[in-house]
Each structure stands twice: as structure tokens, then as C-alpha cells.
Motif scaffolding. Structure first.
Motif, mmCIF file in Angstrom:
data_model
loop_
_atom_site.group_PDB
_atom_site.id
_atom_site.type_symbol
_atom_site.label_atom_id
_atom_site.label_comp_id
_atom_site.label_asym_id
_atom_site.label_seq_id
_atom_site.Cartn_x
_atom_site.Cartn_y
_atom_site.Cartn_z
ATOM 1 N N THR A 1 0.699 -1.251 0.205
ATOM 2 C CA THR A 1 -0.020 0.188 -0.035
ATOM 3 C C THR A 1 0.803 1.294 0.035
ATOM 4 N N SER A 48 -3.104 -2.688 -1.494
ATOM 5 C CA SER A 48 -2.053 -3.456 -1.954
ATOM 6 C C SER A 48 -2.191 -4.106 -3.191
ATOM 7 N N TYR A 52 -0.250 -3.002 -6.762
ATOM 8 C CA TYR A 52 0.392 -4.081 -7.476
ATOM 9 C C TYR A 52 -0.168 -4.013 -9.102
#
Length: 75
Positions: A1, A48, A52
Motif C-alpha cells: 500500500t 496493495s 500491484y
């Protein structure tokens, strides 16, 4: 994050889906963002994953390589 300040460049990468933008030169804003993530692990997990995904779509090695080829070789 990701937690970053809301300045040119970073605000083009980080959005509400993959991280948090905090006010520049505002320590309390940064502390609030950190505390929020510490108390909300489910939000961290979701952001997160999105961070990604953003990396893979916009900043992976292959993407950079394609961009440089277009720039330098006019492909």
C-alpha cells in the motif's frame, strides 16, 4: 500500500484505489494515514492488490522497455 504526498507525479500514480495521498508538509495528515492503515488491514490488502496491478499495467520492466523503444527508436 502506498502513502504519498499530493504533488505532481505521485498524484498521477496514486489514486484512491491503490493508496492514499496526503497533504504536502502536513505531518498530522501523514500520521492519520498511517494510523488508518494500521487499524484497517483489510483496506491495506485491497489497496496493495490495486497498487500491484497499477505497477504491472504502467511501470513494469516490459512497459518501460516499450516506452523507451518508442521514444528512442520512433517505433
Amino acid at each position: 500500500t502506498i502513502i504519498t504526498t499530493d504533488i505532481a507525479g505521485t498524484n498521477e500514480i496514486v489514486n484512491g484505489f491503490n493508496g492514499l495521498l496526503v497533504e504536502t508538509k502536513n505531518v498530522l495528515s501523514l500520521a492519520d494515514a498511517i494510523e488508518f492503515f494500521l487499524h484497517n488491514p483489510e483496506v491495506v490488502a485491497k489497496k496493495s492488490e490495486k497498487a500491484y496491478q497499477t505497477y504491472k499495467e504502467k511501470f513494469s520492466y516490459d512497459i518501460f522497455l516499450q516506452s523507451y523503444k518508442k521514444l528512442y527508436f520512433k517505433e
